[in-house]
Design a protein around this motif. Structure first.
Motif, PDB file in Angstrom:
ATOM      1  N   GLY A 109       0.822  -1.205   0.000  1.00  0.00           N
ATOM      2  CA  GLY A 109       0.000   0.000   0.000  1.00  0.00           C
ATOM      3  C   GLY A 109       0.852   1.248   0.000  1.00  0.00           C
ATOM      4  O   GLY A 109       2.023   1.231   0.429  1.00  0.00           O
ATOM      5  N   GLY A 110       0.279   2.327  -0.478  1.00  0.00           N
ATOM      6  CA  GLY A 110       1.003   3.598  -0.505  1.00  0.00           C
ATOM      7  C   GLY A 110       2.143   3.612  -1.499  1.00  0.00           C
ATOM      8  O   GLY A 110       3.067   4.424  -1.385  1.00  0.00           O
ATOM      9  N   GLY A 111       2.114   2.721  -2.480  1.00  0.00           N
ATOM     10  CA  GLY A 111       3.172   2.666  -3.482  1.00  0.00           C
ATOM     11  C   GLY A 111       4.394   1.884  -3.042  1.00  0.00           C
ATOM     12  O   GLY A 111       5.390   1.823  -3.770  1.00  0.00           O
ATOM     13  N   PHE A 112       4.351   1.276  -1.858  1.00  0.00           N
ATOM     14  CA  PHE A 112       5.487   0.519  -1.347  1.00  0.00           C
ATOM     15  C   PHE A 112       5.241  -0.980  -1.536  1.00  0.00           C
ATOM     16  O   PHE A 112       4.110  -1.458  -1.456  1.00  0.00           O
ATOM     17  N   ARG A 113       6.353  -1.706  -1.786  1.00  0.00           N
ATOM     18  CA  ARG A 113       6.272  -3.145  -1.994  1.00  0.00           C
ATOM     19  C   ARG A 113       7.368  -3.838  -1.196  1.00  0.00           C
ATOM     20  O   ARG A 113       8.409  -3.250  -0.907  1.00  0.00           O
ATOM     21  N   LEU A 114       7.126  -5.105  -0.857  1.00  0.00           N
ATOM     22  CA  LEU A 114       8.104  -5.910  -0.129  1.00  0.00           C
ATOM     23  C   LEU A 114       8.600  -7.016  -1.054  1.00  0.00           C
ATOM     24  O   LEU A 114       7.806  -7.717  -1.667  1.00  0.00           O
ATOM     25  N   GLN A 115       9.923  -7.166  -1.139  1.00  0.00           N
ATOM     26  CA  GLN A 115      10.512  -8.217  -1.955  1.00  0.00           C
ATOM     27  C   GLN A 115      11.177  -9.243  -1.037  1.00  0.00           C
ATOM     28  O   GLN A 115      12.320  -9.073  -0.610  1.00  0.00           O
ATOM     29  N   PRO A 116      10.484 -10.337  -0.724  1.00  0.00           N
ATOM     30  CA  PRO A 116      11.008 -11.324   0.227  1.00  0.00           C
ATOM     31  C   PRO A 116      12.351 -11.927  -0.171  1.00  0.00           C
ATOM     32  O   PRO A 116      13.148 -12.297   0.691  1.00  0.00           O
ATOM     33  N   SER A 117      12.614 -12.035  -1.481  1.00  0.00           N
ATOM     34  CA  SER A 117      13.866 -12.647  -1.932  1.00  0.00           C
ATOM     35  C   SER A 117      15.082 -11.880  -1.445  1.00  0.00           C
ATOM     36  O   SER A 117      16.158 -12.467  -1.238  1.00  0.00           O
ATOM     37  N   GLU A 118      14.940 -10.566  -1.239  1.00  0.00           N
ATOM     38  CA  GLU A 118      16.061  -9.774  -0.731  1.00  0.00           C
ATOM     39  C   GLU A 118      16.389 -10.155   0.711  1.00  0.00           C
ATOM     40  O   GLU A 118      17.560 -10.283   1.091  1.00  0.00           O
ATOM     41  N   PHE A 119      15.363 -10.362   1.521  1.00  0.00           N
ATOM     42  CA  PHE A 119      15.575 -10.688   2.933  1.00  0.00           C
ATOM     43  C   PHE A 119      15.991 -12.152   3.114  1.00  0.00           C
ATOM     44  O   PHE A 119      16.577 -12.516   4.137  1.00  0.00           O
ATOM     45  N   ALA A 120      15.686 -12.980   2.112  1.00  0.00           N
ATOM     46  CA  ALA A 120      16.062 -14.396   2.188  1.00  0.00           C
ATOM     47  C   ALA A 120      17.577 -14.564   2.224  1.00  0.00           C
ATOM     48  O   ALA A 120      18.089 -15.555   2.764  1.00  0.00           O
ATOM     49  N   LYS A 121      18.305 -13.598   1.691  1.00  0.00           N
ATOM     50  CA  LYS A 121      19.773 -13.688   1.678  1.00  0.00           C
ATOM     51  C   LYS A 121      20.336 -13.661   3.102  1.00  0.00           C
ATOM     52  O   LYS A 121      21.191 -14.475   3.455  1.00  0.00           O
ATOM     53  N   SER A 122      19.858 -12.723   3.897  1.00  0.00           N
ATOM     54  CA  SER A 122      20.376 -12.602   5.266  1.00  0.00           C
ATOM     55  C   SER A 122      19.894 -13.748   6.147  1.00  0.00           C
ATOM     56  O   SER A 122      20.658 -14.292   6.954  1.00  0.00           O
ATOM     57  N   THR A 123      18.633 -14.158   6.004  1.00  0.00           N
ATOM     58  CA  THR A 123      18.114 -15.246   6.846  1.00  0.00           C
ATOM     59  C   THR A 123      18.768 -16.581   6.483  1.00  0.00           C
ATOM     60  O   THR A 123      19.002 -17.422   7.359  1.00  0.00           O
ATOM     61  N   THR A 124      19.077 -16.779   5.207  1.00  0.00           N
ATOM     62  CA  THR A 124      19.782 -17.996   4.796  1.00  0.00           C
ATOM     63  C   THR A 124      21.196 -18.012   5.362  1.00  0.00           C
ATOM     64  O   THR A 124      21.675 -19.054   5.829  1.00  0.00           O
ATOM     65  N   CYS A 125      21.868 -16.864   5.333  1.00  0.00           N
ATOM     66  CA  CYS A 125      23.210 -16.776   5.924  1.00  0.00           C
ATOM     67  C   CYS A 125      23.182 -17.084   7.413  1.00  0.00           C
ATOM     68  O   CYS A 125      24.067 -17.780   7.935  1.00  0.00           O
ATOM     69  N   LEU A 126      22.156 -16.589   8.108  1.00  0.00           N
ATOM     70  CA  LEU A 126      22.047 -16.826   9.548  1.00  0.00           C
ATOM     71  C   LEU A 126      21.840 -18.309   9.854  1.00  0.00           C
ATOM     72  O   LEU A 126      22.509 -18.871  10.724  1.00  0.00           O
ATOM     73  N   LEU A 127      20.907 -18.946   9.138  1.00  0.00           N
ATOM     74  CA  LEU A 127      20.639 -20.358   9.421  1.00  0.00           C
ATOM     75  C   LEU A 127      21.829 -21.228   9.001  1.00  0.00           C
ATOM     76  O   LEU A 127      22.167 -22.201   9.692  1.00  0.00           O
ATOM     77  N   LEU A 128      22.459 -20.895   7.892  1.00  0.00           N
ATOM     78  CA  LEU A 128      23.629 -21.652   7.455  1.00  0.00           C
ATOM     79  C   LEU A 128      24.744 -21.560   8.499  1.00  0.00           C
ATOM     80  O   LEU A 128      25.382 -22.572   8.828  1.00  0.00           O
ATOM     81  N   ALA A 129      24.958 -20.354   9.029  1.00  0.00           N
ATOM     82  CA  ALA A 129      25.971 -20.172  10.070  1.00  0.00           C
ATOM     83  C   ALA A 129      25.588 -20.913  11.341  1.00  0.00           C
ATOM     84  O   ALA A 129      26.442 -21.521  12.007  1.00  0.00           O
ATOM     85  N   ARG A 130      24.303 -20.878  11.679  1.00  0.00           N
ATOM     86  CA  ARG A 130      23.821 -21.581  12.879  1.00  0.00           C
ATOM     87  C   ARG A 130      24.061 -23.085  12.742  1.00  0.00           C
ATOM     88  O   ARG A 130      24.535 -23.739  13.684  1.00  0.00           O
ATOM     89  N   TYR A 131      23.745 -23.638  11.579  1.00  0.00           N
ATOM     90  CA  TYR A 131      23.898 -25.084  11.395  1.00  0.00           C
ATOM     91  C   TYR A 131      25.371 -25.498  11.356  1.00  0.00           C
ATOM     92  O   TYR A 131      25.781 -26.443  12.055  1.00  0.00           O
ATOM     93  N   LEU A 132      26.170 -24.814  10.531  1.00  0.00           N
ATOM     94  CA  LEU A 132      27.570 -25.210  10.361  1.00  0.00           C
ATOM     95  C   LEU A 132      28.409 -25.014  11.622  1.00  0.00           C
ATOM     96  O   LEU A 132      29.458 -25.636  11.777  1.00  0.00           O
TER      97      LEU A 132
END
Length: 420
Positions: A109-132
């Motif tokens: 709304g209000g001309g703003f949009r959310l792109q989940p793929s951008e945030f997936a980069k940081s969350t994937t790095c966090l989980l990968l670091a947590r697991y390894l």
């Protein structure tokens, strides 16, 4: 309170200054790229440059919150935030807004949009670091490798369904994280050989490529006649390479979309279409080249002013820098990125916690991929795959996600001498 104050003052301010410099450069160049004489103010929120100012302010607020959080928060919440991101990637396939052929945005709304793929980069790095960083987890073990690969592949598959090939490929950079943690270098060699065979199979007749491979294998065996153990691996490798070469054309023609094939054909010189697939890159190179040494000056770029380059405030923002600030300005921007990447690697290496080190390399890998591919794309060294230049391209999701990615590392680093 004193402990929090001390940790806050232990933050790497040099990295923060580089971050602020890149955000400022991006803001001013977005202003130049889409400048509207009827809205000259750089903070006019009805324009993209005004919105970018809002995104910068929001990013700074988020960065401040991150620096005030407990460092243990990021490891503990890695699994749930990863799951939330995966759910958003699924949601965007259902209700997402299609922009430029990609269903990658959730309207807010209000001309703003959310792109989940951008945030997936940081969350994937966090989980990968947590697991390894877990006990008894070694990337050389088959089970550990497949779990780590699964963490990376799940968001890749969902993003590819949008389809967003550029964002999907970004996740491939995380192989450098796995390599740093002990993955065999043969994986990197395999990737390099596959890329070389892919390109040569498109440029030359596949039977010529196979003949060259056979000759090279034969010479290797001849020069190592006394070492019979090497014959089986070489013959196995030859068979696999021949199979790959034979599969390139069918996969290329049936898996990639027409516009993707056109961009690759244009890049490799197979076809020349300056009014079609090669238009964006050709105009980008004209803009960058016309800047010469010192550039045409702020708001003076003719290629920029007359909108010859599409997506100039996002994917092709670097050509605005090249045109208006010239070679000198381009070198400054590249120097800042190089300094930032070297700084991040140094930060990663000085960590006492394995989790922090792995996450740091994840940050470095993703930023490196974005910078190299984006700039190579604008000067015609890589096909156009549509990924932003970190901290500089227009976009709220992009800027906020890169801010989170970087400042989580800075928070972890600020606690490197006080882990409990």
């Amino acid at each position: 309170m004193n402990n929090q104050r001390g940790l806050f003052y232990n933050v790497d301010w040099v990295t923060i200054l580089i971050y602020l410099a890149l955000c400022t450069i991006g803001w001013f160049n977005i202003h130049a790229a889409v400048f509207d004489e009827t809205h000259p103010s750089i903070v006019d929120t009805s324009t993209n440059y005004g919105k970018q100012f809002i995104f910068i302010m929001v990013s700074l607020c988020i960065a401040t919150v991150i620096l005030l959080l407990d460092y243990r928060f990021f490891s503990a919440l890695a699994p749930p935030v990863y799951i939330i991101t995966v759910l958003l990637l699924i949601l965007v396939l259902v209700i997402g807004r299609n922009v430029g052929g990609n269903q990658a945005w959730i309207p807010l709304g209000g001309g703003f949009r959310l792109q989940p793929s951008e945030f997936a980069k940081s969350t994937t790095c966090l989980l990968l670091a947590r697991y390894l960083s877990g006990t008894n987890v070694k990337i050389t073990d088959r089970e550990s490798f497949f779990i780590a690969a699964g963490i990376i592949l799940l968001p890749m598959i969902l993003i590819m369904l949008q389809p967003d090939a550029g964002s999907t490929l970004v996740f491939c950079s995380l192989i450098f994280v796995l390599y740093r943690e002990g993955l065999s270098p043969w994986w990197l060699i395999t990737i390099a050989v596959s890329a070389t065979l892919f390109i040569t199979s498109l440029l030359y007749n596949q039977w010529i490529v196979i003949a060259v491979l056979a000759v090279l294998a034969g010479l290797t065996i001849f020069l190592n006649l006394r070492n019979r153990k090497i014959m089986l691996p070489i013959l196995t490798g030859l068979i696999l390479c021949i199979g790959f070469v034979l599969a390139v054309k069918p996969l290329y023609n049936n898996v990639l979309k027409q516009h993707q094939r056109s961009r690759i054909d244009e890049l490799l010189g197979i076809t020349t279409d300056l009014r079609g697939a090669g238009y964006n890159v050709n105009q980008s190179k004209i803009a960058i080249g016309s800047g010469q040494l010192w550039g045409k000056g702020y708001l003076q770029g003719t290629q920029t002013k007359y909108s010859f380059v599409p997506e100039q405030s996002t994917d092709f923002i670097f050509c605005t820098i090249g045109e208006e600030w010239g070679f000198a300005g381009s070198v400054v921007v590249l120097g800042l990125f190089l300094f930032l990447l070297l700084r991040i690697i140094a930060i990663a290496e000085r960590q006492h916690m394995v989790f922090s080190r792995i996450y740091g390399y994840g940050v470095a890998s993703i930023l490196f991929f974005h910078v190299i591919i984006n700039i190579a794309m604008t000067i015609g060294l890589m096909p156009v795959i549509g990924i932003p230049l970190p901290f500089i391209s227009y976009g709220g999701s992009s800027l906020i996600s890169f801010t989170i990615l970087l400042f989580v590392l800075l928070k972890l680093d600020s606690n490197r001498t006080g882990y409990a």
